[in-house]
Design a protein around this motif. Sequence first.
Motif, PDB file in Angstrom:
ATOM      1  N   VAL A  58      97.533  82.144  39.134  1.00 45.43           N
ATOM      2  CA  VAL A  58      98.280  81.549  38.218  1.00 45.43           C
ATOM      3  C   VAL A  58      97.067  82.523  36.940  1.00 45.43           C
ATOM      4  O   VAL A  58      96.262  82.552  37.728  1.00 45.43           O
ATOM      5  N   LYS A  59      97.553  82.922  36.288  1.00 39.57           N
ATOM      6  CA  LYS A  59      96.700  83.088  34.905  1.00 39.57           C
ATOM      7  C   LYS A  59      97.193  82.943  33.826  1.00 39.57           C
ATOM      8  O   LYS A  59      97.664  82.032  33.253  1.00 39.57           O
ATOM      9  N   VAL A  60      95.652  81.859  33.026  1.00 37.82           N
ATOM     10  CA  VAL A  60      95.602  80.802  32.381  1.00 37.82           C
ATOM     11  C   VAL A  60      94.666  81.712  31.264  1.00 37.82           C
ATOM     12  O   VAL A  60      93.844  82.597  31.374  1.00 37.82           O
ATOM     13  N   PRO A  61      94.904  81.076  30.299  1.00 34.58           N
ATOM     14  CA  PRO A  61      94.045  81.970  28.841  1.00 34.58           C
ATOM     15  C   PRO A  61      92.283  80.825  28.896  1.00 34.58           C
ATOM     16  O   PRO A  61      92.579  80.151  29.583  1.00 34.58           O
ATOM     17  N   ALA A  62      91.493  82.604  28.807  1.00 35.13           N
ATOM     18  CA  ALA A  62      89.693  81.244  29.137  1.00 35.13           C
ATOM     19  C   ALA A  62      89.508  81.063  27.704  1.00 35.13           C
ATOM     20  O   ALA A  62      88.667  82.132  27.268  1.00 35.13           O
ATOM     21  N   GLY A  63      89.627  80.096  27.359  1.00 33.01           N
ATOM     22  CA  GLY A  63      89.356  80.103  26.090  1.00 33.01           C
ATOM     23  C   GLY A  63      90.084  79.673  25.325  1.00 33.01           C
ATOM     24  O   GLY A  63      91.253  81.160  25.018  1.00 33.01           O
ATOM     25  N   LYS A  64      88.840  80.481  23.968  1.00 35.36           N
ATOM     26  CA  LYS A  64      89.736  80.985  22.472  1.00 35.36           C
ATOM     27  C   LYS A  64      89.616  82.784  22.828  1.00 35.36           C
ATOM     28  O   LYS A  64      89.713  83.233  21.793  1.00 35.36           O
ATOM     29  N   THR A  65      88.815  83.166  23.507  1.00 41.71           N
ATOM     30  CA  THR A  65      88.382  84.462  23.687  1.00 41.71           C
ATOM     31  C   THR A  65      89.851  85.274  24.254  1.00 41.71           C
ATOM     32  O   THR A  65      90.469  85.348  24.420  1.00 41.71           O
ATOM     33  N   LEU A  66      89.607  86.970  23.000  1.00 46.07           N
ATOM     34  CA  LEU A  66      91.371  86.910  22.282  1.00 46.07           C
ATOM     35  C   LEU A  66      90.530  88.982  23.212  1.00 46.07           C
ATOM     36  O   LEU A  66      89.243  88.946  22.914  1.00 46.07           O
TER      37      LEU A  66
END
Length: 86
Positions: A58-66
């Motif tokens: 799965v791919k999930v966001p790495a915190g608030k990093t853009l």
Amino acid sequence: MTDQTPTPDTRPTLPDRLSIDVRSPHHVAAVFEHDIGIRFNGKERFDVTEYCVSEGWVKVPAGKTLDRKGNPLLIKIKGTVQAFYK
């Protein structure tokens, strides 16, 4: 008075790989008309942006990093993936 009998299940089958990003070739709009859930390693996840059942990730966001285009930076996590309709 009309009888409210349930209609047959008209939901499309869940694909092996699915992405919420509309620019992705793995985005299927018909699936997102229904509530879907992702169970990863036995726990339901609510932050999955893309999954692949056969490859087990799965791919999930790495915190608030853009990234440089302003999209969330994604990390790939490997494990057992199950997709289901709620």
